[in-house]
Motif scaffolding. Structure first.
Motif, PDB file in Angstrom:
ATOM      1  N   LEU A  83     -18.159  40.003 -25.608  1.00 47.34           N
ATOM      2  CA  LEU A  83     -18.552  38.708 -25.065  1.00 47.34           C
ATOM      3  C   LEU A  83     -17.814  37.606 -25.818  1.00 47.34           C
ATOM      4  CD1 LEU A  83     -20.348  36.758 -23.411  1.00 47.34           C
ATOM      5  CD2 LEU A  83     -22.120  37.057 -25.180  1.00 47.34           C
ATOM      6  N   LYS A  84     -17.091  36.804 -25.075  1.00 44.23           N
ATOM      7  CA  LYS A  84     -16.387  35.678 -25.675  1.00 44.23           C
ATOM      8  C   LYS A  84     -17.119  34.386 -25.345  1.00 44.23           C
ATOM      9  CE  LYS A  84     -11.706  37.608 -25.809  1.00 44.23           C
ATOM     10  NZ  LYS A  84     -10.271  37.354 -25.501  1.00 44.23           N
ATOM     11  N   THR A  85     -17.432  33.621 -26.383  1.00 44.73           N
ATOM     12  CA  THR A  85     -18.096  32.338 -26.187  1.00 44.73           C
ATOM     13  C   THR A  85     -17.142  31.167 -26.412  1.00 44.73           C
ATOM     14  OG1 THR A  85     -18.874  32.432 -28.482  1.00 44.73           O
ATOM     15  CG2 THR A  85     -20.377  33.227 -26.776  1.00 44.73           C
ATOM     16  N   GLU A  86     -15.905  31.498 -26.801  1.00 43.77           N
ATOM     17  CA  GLU A  86     -14.871  30.478 -26.973  1.00 43.77           C
ATOM     18  C   GLU A  86     -13.541  31.030 -26.514  1.00 43.77           C
ATOM     19  OE1 GLU A  86     -14.834  29.646 -31.117  1.00 43.77           O
ATOM     20  OE2 GLU A  86     -16.497  28.216 -31.031  1.00 43.77           O
ATOM     21  N   LYS A  87     -12.657  30.142 -26.101  1.00 40.04           N
ATOM     22  CA  LYS A  87     -11.297  30.535 -25.756  1.00 40.04           C
ATOM     23  C   LYS A  87     -10.472  30.692 -27.032  1.00 40.04           C
ATOM     24  CE  LYS A  87     -10.761  26.898 -23.175  1.00 40.04           C
ATOM     25  NZ  LYS A  87     -10.155  25.900 -22.252  1.00 40.04           N
ATOM     26  N   ALA A  88      -9.234  31.117 -26.880  1.00 42.43           N
ATOM     27  CA  ALA A  88      -8.374  31.346 -28.042  1.00 42.43           C
ATOM     28  C   ALA A  88      -8.185  30.083 -28.877  1.00 42.43           C
ATOM     29  CB  ALA A  88      -7.016  31.879 -27.580  1.00 42.43           C
ATOM     30  N   ASP A  89      -8.274  28.916 -28.218  1.00 47.99           N
ATOM     31  CA  ASP A  89      -8.090  27.655 -28.948  1.00 47.99           C
ATOM     32  C   ASP A  89      -9.372  27.148 -29.598  1.00 47.99           C
ATOM     33  OD1 ASP A  89      -9.542  26.827 -26.758  1.00 47.99           O
ATOM     34  OD2 ASP A  89      -7.999  25.507 -25.934  1.00 47.99           O
ATOM     35  N   GLY A  90     -10.457  27.941 -29.504  1.00 50.66           N
ATOM     36  CA  GLY A  90     -11.713  27.566 -30.135  1.00 50.66           C
ATOM     37  C   GLY A  90     -12.598  26.665 -29.300  1.00 50.66           C
ATOM     38  N   LYS A  91     -12.140  26.344 -28.089  1.00 53.39           N
ATOM     39  CA  LYS A  91     -12.931  25.491 -27.207  1.00 53.39           C
ATOM     40  C   LYS A  91     -13.784  26.329 -26.264  1.00 53.39           C
ATOM     41  CE  LYS A  91      -9.574  21.689 -27.250  1.00 53.39           C
ATOM     42  NZ  LYS A  91      -8.693  20.830 -26.412  1.00 53.39           N
ATOM     43  N   GLN A  92     -14.828  25.704 -25.713  1.00 51.90           N
ATOM     44  CA  GLN A  92     -15.692  26.384 -24.749  1.00 51.90           C
ATOM     45  C   GLN A  92     -14.945  26.679 -23.454  1.00 51.90           C
ATOM     46  OE1 GLN A  92     -19.124  23.448 -24.893  1.00 51.90           O
ATOM     47  NE2 GLN A  92     -20.247  25.345 -24.491  1.00 51.90           N
ATOM     48  N   PHE A  93     -15.402  27.714 -22.766  1.00 50.95           N
ATOM     49  CA  PHE A  93     -14.911  27.944 -21.407  1.00 50.95           C
ATOM     50  C   PHE A  93     -15.441  26.810 -20.531  1.00 50.95           C
ATOM     51  CE2 PHE A  93     -14.837  32.189 -23.225  1.00 50.95           C
ATOM     52  CZ  PHE A  93     -13.607  32.668 -22.778  1.00 50.95           C
ATOM     53  N   GLY A  94     -14.566  26.222 -19.748  1.00 49.66           N
ATOM     54  CA  GLY A  94     -15.008  25.128 -18.904  1.00 49.66           C
ATOM     55  C   GLY A  94     -13.964  24.745 -17.888  1.00 49.66           C
ATOM     56  N   HIS A 105     -19.191  23.201 -18.810  1.00 47.90           N
ATOM     57  CA  HIS A 105     -18.862  24.104 -19.912  1.00 47.90           C
ATOM     58  C   HIS A 105     -19.825  25.282 -19.898  1.00 47.90           C
ATOM     59  CE1 HIS A 105     -17.384  20.092 -21.129  1.00 47.90           C
ATOM     60  NE2 HIS A 105     -16.353  20.781 -21.596  1.00 47.90           N
ATOM     61  N   ALA A 106     -19.264  26.480 -19.786  1.00 48.24           N
ATOM     62  CA  ALA A 106     -20.068  27.694 -19.666  1.00 48.24           C
ATOM     63  C   ALA A 106     -20.371  28.288 -21.040  1.00 48.24           C
ATOM     64  CB  ALA A 106     -19.324  28.714 -18.811  1.00 48.24           C
ATOM     65  N   ASP A 107     -21.427  29.104 -21.083  1.00 49.98           N
ATOM     66  CA  ASP A 107     -21.828  29.715 -22.349  1.00 49.98           C
ATOM     67  C   ASP A 107     -20.883  30.819 -22.788  1.00 49.98           C
ATOM     68  OD1 ASP A 107     -23.976  28.017 -22.537  1.00 49.98           O
ATOM     69  OD2 ASP A 107     -25.403  29.420 -21.659  1.00 49.98           O
ATOM     70  N   GLY A 108     -20.349  31.583 -21.846  1.00 46.86           N
ATOM     71  CA  GLY A 108     -19.441  32.652 -22.250  1.00 46.86           C
ATOM     72  C   GLY A 108     -18.976  33.519 -21.102  1.00 46.86           C
ATOM     73  N   VAL A 109     -18.115  34.468 -21.440  1.00 46.58           N
ATOM     74  CA  VAL A 109     -17.566  35.397 -20.457  1.00 46.58           C
ATOM     75  C   VAL A 109     -17.550  36.801 -21.049  1.00 46.58           C
ATOM     76  CG1 VAL A 109     -15.562  36.014 -19.061  1.00 46.58           C
ATOM     77  CG2 VAL A 109     -16.091  33.592 -19.458  1.00 46.58           C
ATOM     78  N   PHE A 110     -18.117  37.768 -20.330  1.00 43.51           N
ATOM     79  CA  PHE A 110     -18.015  39.174 -20.725  1.00 43.51           C
ATOM     80  C   PHE A 110     -16.644  39.687 -20.298  1.00 43.51           C
ATOM     81  CE2 PHE A 110     -22.648  38.704 -20.428  1.00 43.51           C
ATOM     82  CZ  PHE A 110     -23.045  39.334 -21.607  1.00 43.51           C
ATOM     83  N   VAL A 111     -15.924  40.284 -21.245  1.00 37.87           N
ATOM     84  CA  VAL A 111     -14.561  40.740 -20.948  1.00 37.87           C
ATOM     85  C   VAL A 111     -14.377  42.244 -21.125  1.00 37.87           C
ATOM     86  CG1 VAL A 111     -13.554  38.498 -21.518  1.00 37.87           C
ATOM     87  CG2 VAL A 111     -13.793  40.236 -23.311  1.00 37.87           C
ATOM     88  N   GLY A 112     -15.374  42.945 -21.672  1.00 35.91           N
ATOM     89  CA  GLY A 112     -15.205  44.371 -21.859  1.00 35.91           C
ATOM     90  C   GLY A 112     -16.414  45.027 -22.494  1.00 35.91           C
ATOM     91  N   TRP A 113     -16.230  46.286 -22.862  1.00 36.94           N
ATOM     92  CA  TRP A 113     -17.312  47.127 -23.397  1.00 36.94           C
ATOM     93  C   TRP A 113     -16.701  48.117 -24.375  1.00 36.94           C
ATOM     94  CZ3 TRP A 113     -22.244  48.164 -24.150  1.00 36.94           C
ATOM     95  CH2 TRP A 113     -22.713  49.489 -24.242  1.00 36.94           C
ATOM     96  N   LYS A 114     -17.277  48.269 -25.543  1.00 36.73           N
ATOM     97  CA  LYS A 114     -16.722  49.179 -26.546  1.00 36.73           C
ATOM     98  C   LYS A 114     -17.639  50.367 -26.840  1.00 36.73           C
ATOM     99  CE  LYS A 114     -18.431  46.447 -30.484  1.00 36.73           C
ATOM    100  NZ  LYS A 114     -18.046  45.725 -31.707  1.00 36.73           N
ATOM    101  N   GLY A 115     -18.662  50.533 -25.995  1.00 37.03           N
ATOM    102  CA  GLY A 115     -19.552  51.675 -26.186  1.00 37.03           C
ATOM    103  C   GLY A 115     -18.915  52.962 -25.706  1.00 37.03           C
ATOM    104  N   SER A 116     -19.491  54.102 -26.079  1.00 33.54           N
ATOM    105  CA  SER A 116     -18.944  55.401 -25.693  1.00 33.54           C
ATOM    106  C   SER A 116     -19.317  55.777 -24.259  1.00 33.54           C
ATOM    107  CB  SER A 116     -19.442  56.487 -26.661  1.00 33.54           C
ATOM    108  OG  SER A 116     -20.862  56.515 -26.697  1.00 33.54           O
ATOM    109  N   GLU A 117     -20.418  55.248 -23.753  1.00 31.10           N
ATOM    110  CA  GLU A 117     -20.837  55.541 -22.383  1.00 31.10           C
ATOM    111  C   GLU A 117     -20.118  54.610 -21.401  1.00 31.10           C
ATOM    112  OE1 GLU A 117     -22.938  54.364 -24.665  1.00 31.10           O
ATOM    113  OE2 GLU A 117     -24.009  56.121 -25.420  1.00 31.10           O
ATOM    114  N   THR A 118     -20.370  54.819 -20.117  1.00 27.37           N
ATOM    115  CA  THR A 118     -19.812  53.943 -19.094  1.00 27.37           C
ATOM    116  C   THR A 118     -20.385  52.543 -19.251  1.00 27.37           C
ATOM    117  OG1 THR A 118     -19.658  55.804 -17.559  1.00 27.37           O
ATOM    118  CG2 THR A 118     -19.537  53.590 -16.607  1.00 27.37           C
TER     119      THR A 118
END
Length: 240
Positions: A83-94, A105-118
Motif C-alpha cells: 500500500l502506497k500512501t505517497e508518490k515517489a516525490d513524497g506527495k499525496q496521490f491526487g 487528495h486520496a489516502d492511498g493506492v494498493f499496488v501489490g501483495w507480498k504474501g505466499s497465498e493468492t
C-alpha cells in the motif's frame, strides 16, 4: 487549575486552525454535499455564522482521523499488502482539474501483495479510510457507504476516475473510533455518479465566476439539511 490547563490547550488548537491558509480550490471532500449553495460558499471561503467555527474538541476529532488513517495503513502493510500512501516525490496521490480549481487528495493506492497465498484483492486499487464514532460506524456497516455517507461515496468515484483506478473496486475502510472494529467495503466505479459530480463542480465554478448565488436545497430553514449548516443564518436572512 485543570480548567486553565485545558483552556490553554484548546486555545492553541483553535489558534492554529485560524492560522491555516484557506483552500483556494473546490475540494472533492465536500463537493458531494447535497446543497449546492453550501458547497459554493465553502469553496469561496465564506465566513461561517457566528458560533459555527470548529471547536478544539472537533478539531481533535479531525486529528484523530489522520492518526488512525496512518495506523490502518500500517495494519495493511504488516499483513502483506503493498500500500502506497505517497508518490515517489513524497506527495499525496491526487488530481487537479479546471486549471487547478477542482482538486482532491486520496489516502492511498494498493499496488501489490507480498504474501505466499493468492492476493486477496485485485490491484491497483484505490484506498480510502474514515474513522467514525460507533453511531455512524453502525450505519455505514449496515447500509454501506453509498447510502450512509454519499459524500464519501462521491469522493472515491472522483478519485477512481482522475487517478485512472476504475478497473478495480476501491477498498474503503471505516474504523470504529470507540470499539476499534474495522469495516471493509469494496466500492466499484460508478460512472453516472462520477459524471454527475463533475458536472456539479463545473456548475459551481461557473456560477461563482458569474457572481451567481446557487439555490439552497430546502424551502424551510428548519429542514434537516439546513438546521446544522454552517451558513444557516446568513443563507435565510437576506439571501435569495
Amino acid at each position: 487549575m485543570i480548567d486553565l490547563i485545558r483552556s490553554a490547550i484548546d486555545k492553541n488548537i483553535e489558534k492554529k486552525e485560524r492560522e491555516q491558509k484557506p483552500r483556494e480550490y473546490l475540494g472533492t471532500s465536500y463537493v458531494g454535499e447535497r446543497c449546492s449553495r453550501k458547497v459554493q460558499w465553502t469553496y469561496q471561503n465564506k465566513p461561517k455564522d457566528e458560533g459555527r467555527n470548529f471547536t478544539a474538541r472537533v478539531l481533535r476529532i479531525f486529528q484523530r482521523g489522520h492518526i488512525m488513517e496512518n495506523a490502518v495503513a500500517e495494519w495493511f502493510k504488516g499483513a502483506g499488502f503493498l500500500l502506497k500512501t505517497e508518490k515517489a516525490d513524497g506527495k499525496q496521490f491526487g488530481f487537479a482539474s479546471g486549471n487547478g480549481r477542482f482538486r482532491g487528495h486520496a489516502d492511498g493506492v494498493f499496488v501489490g501483495w507480498k504474501g505466499s497465498e493468492t492476493s486477496p484483492m485485485e490491484v491497483p486499487a484505490l484506498w480510502e479510510n474514515k474513522c467514525l464514532n460507533s453511531k455512524n460506524y453502525k450505519i455505514v456497516e449496515t447500509k454501506g457507504i453509498k447510502i450512509a455517507k454519499p459524500t464519501y461515496y462521491g469522493q472515491v468515484q472522483l478519485y477512481m476516475y482522475h487517478l485512472n483506478l476504475m478497473d478495480n473496486p476501491c477498498v474503503f475502510t471505516t474504523l470504529n473510533a470507540d470499539t476499534m472494529e474495522l469495516c471493509i467495503e469494496l466500492i466499484p466505479f460508478d460512472p453516472e455518479e462520477c459524471q454527475r459530480l463533475i458536472d456539479k463542480a463545473v456548475n459551481i465554478l461557473q456560477a461563482t465566476d458569474a457572481g451567481e448565488v446557487l439555490p439552497r436545497i430546502a424551502n424551510d430553514r428548519n429542514d434537516f439539511n439546513c438546521r446544522f449548516c454552517d451558513y444557516q443564518t446568513q443563507c435565510w436572512e437576506g439571501a435569495a
